[in-house]
Design an enzyme around this catalytic site. Structure first.
Site, PDB file in Angstrom:
ATOM      1  CB  CYS A 183      -0.980  -0.032   1.167  1.00 24.56           C
ATOM      2  SG  CYS A 183      -2.374   1.110   0.964  1.00 24.56           S
ATOM      3  CD  GLU A 206      -0.756  -5.925   5.238  1.00 23.05           C
ATOM      4  OE1 GLU A 206      -1.025  -4.762   5.559  1.00 23.05           O
ATOM      5  OE2 GLU A 206      -0.958  -6.366   4.079  1.00 23.05           O
ATOM      6  CG  HIS A 247      -3.562  -3.585   3.212  1.00 19.95           C
ATOM      7  ND1 HIS A 247      -2.446  -3.149   3.908  1.00 19.95           N
ATOM      8  CD2 HIS A 247      -4.123  -2.475   2.679  1.00 19.95           C
ATOM      9  CE1 HIS A 247      -2.343  -1.840   3.799  1.00 19.95           C
ATOM     10  NE2 HIS A 247      -3.342  -1.400   3.057  1.00 19.95           N
TER      11      HIS A 247
END
Length: 234
Positions: A90, A177, A175
């Site tokens: 990001c 993660e 994202h």
């Protein structure tokens, strides 16, 4: 021995993300730095196996407002020059793109992505992404492709979702993660942008979260293994 991965954070958050989980269980030493809190980044050395630049609420061009970003740009430049494996997520991806001369900022449409969105591979994606997948998203800025970058993925609202530079540098807008617990924390935060065009309703976020989180995790752990391998000597 190259067993250290330097992780740059832009906020104080619990280390419950999948980057931390993968690095810990794979035997890497996590060298977590917070330039926003005054940490410096030093220089790449023989212990460095890679670096991850996480997301954040800052904007890539806000070096005047956030001078610590200059230290991060110095680090990005040093890693690019010395061939350090690097992943930008990001804001991290936007910073790599911005550093290399690409345009970064809000799209003309005014759209955002906040929730779980389908991401499609490009024809050049190869084994980066073997088909459409749904990923966590939380952004309202976009990045252009740096010169020489390979365009890897797109979504309906944002053409550039991932790029690769050479074999060692990746930038991703989404994202992977983020765990279910993390996204719930983000969704309930005071900065959550539910009001922006393109944001999903919370009930839709919850439905897609439960449907796609497991596959998102599996994809990301496999990607991280390809990106960073195993610690030398482990």
């Amino acid at each position: 021995m190259r067993n250290r991965v330097l992780v740059i954070n832009h906020h104080d958050e619990p280390a419950d993300d999948r980057v931390s989980t993968f690095l810990s269980y794979s035997g890497f030493t996590i060298d977590r730095r917070k330039p926003f809190a005054g940490d410096t980044l030093g220089e790449p050395d023989g212990t460095l196996a890679g670096t991850v630049i996480m997301g954040g609420g800052q904007f890539a061009d806000e070096t005047g407002k956030h001078p610590f970003l200059n230290e991060e740009y110095r680090w990005i430049d040093a890693c690019l020059r010395t061939g350090v494996p690097m992943l930008g997520i990001c804001l991290g991806a936007q910073m790599i793109a911005h550093h290399l001369g690409a345009t970064v900022g809000p799209p003309e449409s005014g759209e955002c992505e906040f929730g779980y969105y389908r991401v499609d591979p490009t024809a050049a994606a190869g084994d980066f992404l073997d088909g459409p997948r749904w990923f966590t998203q939380a952004h309202y800025h976009a990045f252009g492709l740096p010169a020489g970058a390979v365009h890897l993925a797109r979504s309906e609202a944002f053409e550039n979702q991932a790029f690769r530079l050479g074999d060692k540098v990746h930038g991703i807008q989404f994202h992977p993660e983020v765990t279910i617990e993390t996204f719930r924390r983000w969704r309930d935060s005071d900065w959550a942008f539910h009001h922006k065009p393109g944001a999903q309703a919370p009930v839709e976020q919850s439905r897609l979260m439960m449907e796609h989180d497991e596959a998102q995790a599996a994809w990301f752990y496999a990607f991280l293994e390809k990106q960073f391998g195993n610690p030398e000597g482990a």
